[in-house]
Design an enzyme around this catalytic site. Structure first.
Site, short mmCIF file in Angstrom:
data_model
loop_
_atom_site.label_atom_id
_atom_site.label_comp_id
_atom_site.label_asym_id
_atom_site.label_seq_id
_atom_site.Cartn_x
_atom_site.Cartn_y
_atom_site.Cartn_z
N ALA A 1 0.84 -1.21 0.00
CA ALA A 1 0.00 0.00 0.00
C ALA A 1 0.87 1.26 0.00
CB ALA A 1 -0.93 -0.02 1.21
N ARG B 1 2.49 1.71 -3.57
CA ARG B 1 1.55 2.08 -4.63
C ARG B 1 0.90 3.44 -4.38
NH1 ARG B 1 -0.44 -3.80 -6.81
NH2 ARG B 1 1.65 -4.29 -7.61
N ARG C 1 15.86 -6.89 15.40
CA ARG C 1 15.91 -6.08 16.60
C ARG C 1 17.36 -5.55 16.65
NH1 ARG C 1 10.86 -7.42 18.90
NH2 ARG C 1 10.33 -9.59 18.55
N GLY D 1 5.74 -2.36 16.17
CA GLY D 1 5.08 -2.23 17.46
C GLY D 1 5.63 -1.06 18.26
N ASP D 2 5.43 -1.10 19.57
CA ASP D 2 5.79 0.08 20.38
C ASP D 2 7.29 0.37 20.39
OD1 ASP D 2 6.12 -2.25 21.91
OD2 ASP D 2 5.93 -1.15 23.80
N ASP E 1 -1.48 -4.69 21.14
CA ASP E 1 -1.30 -3.94 22.39
C ASP E 1 -0.95 -2.47 22.17
OD1 ASP E 1 1.15 -4.48 21.26
OD2 ASP E 1 2.13 -5.04 23.12
N GLY F 1 1.10 -12.90 23.05
CA GLY F 1 0.48 -11.62 23.42
C GLY F 1 1.36 -10.77 24.32
N ARG F 2 2.53 -11.30 24.65
CA ARG F 2 3.45 -10.62 25.59
C ARG F 2 2.72 -10.19 26.85
NH1 ARG F 2 7.24 -6.39 22.83
NH2 ARG F 2 5.23 -5.53 22.30
N ALA G 1 -13.52 -21.57 25.40
CA ALA G 1 -12.70 -21.99 26.55
C ALA G 1 -13.49 -21.92 27.85
CB ALA G 1 -11.46 -21.10 26.65
N ARG H 1 -2.91 -31.66 30.20
CA ARG H 1 -1.84 -31.53 29.21
C ARG H 1 -1.61 -30.04 28.97
NH1 ARG H 1 -1.54 -36.08 30.27
NH2 ARG H 1 -1.50 -37.92 28.92
N ARG I 1 2.63 -16.59 14.59
CA ARG I 1 3.17 -15.36 13.99
C ARG I 1 3.11 -15.36 12.46
NH1 ARG I 1 7.25 -12.96 17.62
NH2 ARG I 1 8.67 -12.54 15.95
#
Ligand code: ATP
Length: 322
Positions: A22, A25, A72, A102-103, A130, A171-172, A187, A246, A255
């Site tokens: 995106a 273009r 990183r 991300g942050d 997040d 989800g950290r 669940a 289990r 991911r």
């Protein structure tokens, strides 16, 4: 602006490629050249740049990961590293940046703006969802659907063997993936960092559900919900009750993969809006989608404010657990 750069940084997320497409273009439509910066801030420091024309982004909208690669970078945490990156950008005639990540990525972007006056507009790309300033981040919907598919399969085994399963999702520090996947996967219990659930409570809920005639249970655990994750939480519950269960840690399968339609549309929309915003002269904002509208949030707020989880969904999950 005549030339802008785009990079992906931090954890990869499905839909990042749709966002890159995106950007390339939209910029071409505005008569602006795009340079792809490889490997996030690590590549920026090394000047790993490549032209990214509208044809270079053909056939990537359906691909997971990021064609620009991600990394990183410890060096970027230093002033020296950032000065080197700014120098490389100037040498290449790059006048502004679209940052997809991300942050942490946005914290780095804020430093580039403050220290080197390089305009940056952010696009939220992380499976964790997040980030303040957008209802959904790019990659979240795909990650939820991938985790859900896995949970549906595990449920077959849980039901057939009359077993309890603890399933850890990513989800950290946030529970967005766990909450959504927990509701969608039916669940019995969802353990979230935002709403601490003690091993005692879990033990009581399982005991009560077995008294009601249930013979299997799925317990979705956000990775940040308990120190040591699902394995440690199970051990604590086992210590109290002797229950057998289990434990499955879904891990990195969440991911990757081809992005869902929802993630592709979100990425296309945010990538295009970020490019227009940058080229029109605005910097230091993250483009998001709030209640269906494209919005701008200062990067400083996106990285410091906490997006709350919807407590009514937490209640709904409990109500429907039966
Ligand atoms: P995800 O949410 O998927 O993990 P992220 O963007 O938060 O993505 P990080 O690893 O936290 O991922 O950040 C990406 C990179 O941004 C870091 O490797 C580092 O180079 C840079 N960065 C992070 N924080 C800062 C900071 N405070 N100052 C300068 N650069 C930073």
């Amino acid at each position: 602006m005549k030339r802008i750069g785009v990079y992906t940084s931090g954890g990869d997320a499905p839909g990042m490629n749709a966002a890159i497409r995106a950007v390339a273009r939209t910029a071409a439509g505005l008569g602006v050249e795009v340079v792809g910066i490889r490997r996030g801030y690590a590549g920026m420091i090394e000047g790993e740049f490549e032209p990214l024309g509208p044809r270079d982004v053909a056939n990537i909208i359906q691909r997971g990961g990021t064609i620009l690669l991600t990394a990183r970078s410890k060096a970027f945490l230093t002033e020296e590293g950032r000065a080197k990156a700014a120098g490389k950008l100037k040498e290449a005639g790059i006048e502004g940046l679209v940052a997809i990540g991300g942050d942490g990525t946005f914290r780095g972007a804020l430093k580039l703006i403050e220290e080197h006056r390089i305009p940056v507009v952010g696009v939220p790309g992380t499976i964790d969802n997040d980030l303040y300033g957008t209802d959904y981040t790019i990659g979240f919907d795909t990650a939820v659907n991938t985790a859900l598919d896995a949970i549906d399969r595990i449920r077959d085994t849980a039901a057939s063997h009359e077993r309890v399963f603890f399933i850890e999702v990513m989800g950290r520090h946030a529970g967005f993936i766990a909450l959504e996947v927990g509701i969608a996967g039916g669940a019995e219990i969802i353990a979230l960092p935002e709403v601490p659930t003690s091993p005692q409570e879990i033990a009581e809920t399982i005991t009560a559900s077995f008294k009601k005639g249930k013979r299997s249970s799925i317990i979705v655990v956000a990775e940040g919900a308990y120190p040591g994750g699902a394995q440690a939480l199970f051990k604590a519950v086992h210590g109290l009750t002797g229950f057998e269960a289990r434990v499955t840690v879904l891990g990195h399968i969440q991911r990757g993969g081809s992005p869902t339609a929802k993630d592709r549309v979100l990425a296309s929309r945010l990538g295009a809006a970020a490019t227009r915003t940058l080229v029109e002269g605005t910097s230091g904002v993250m483009i998001g989608e709030v209640e269906g509208e494209v919005t701008l949030t200062p990067l400083s707020e996106a990285v410091t404010k906490k997006k709350p989880i919807r407590l009514e969904l937490v209640d709904l999950a409990k109500e429907l657990a039966g």
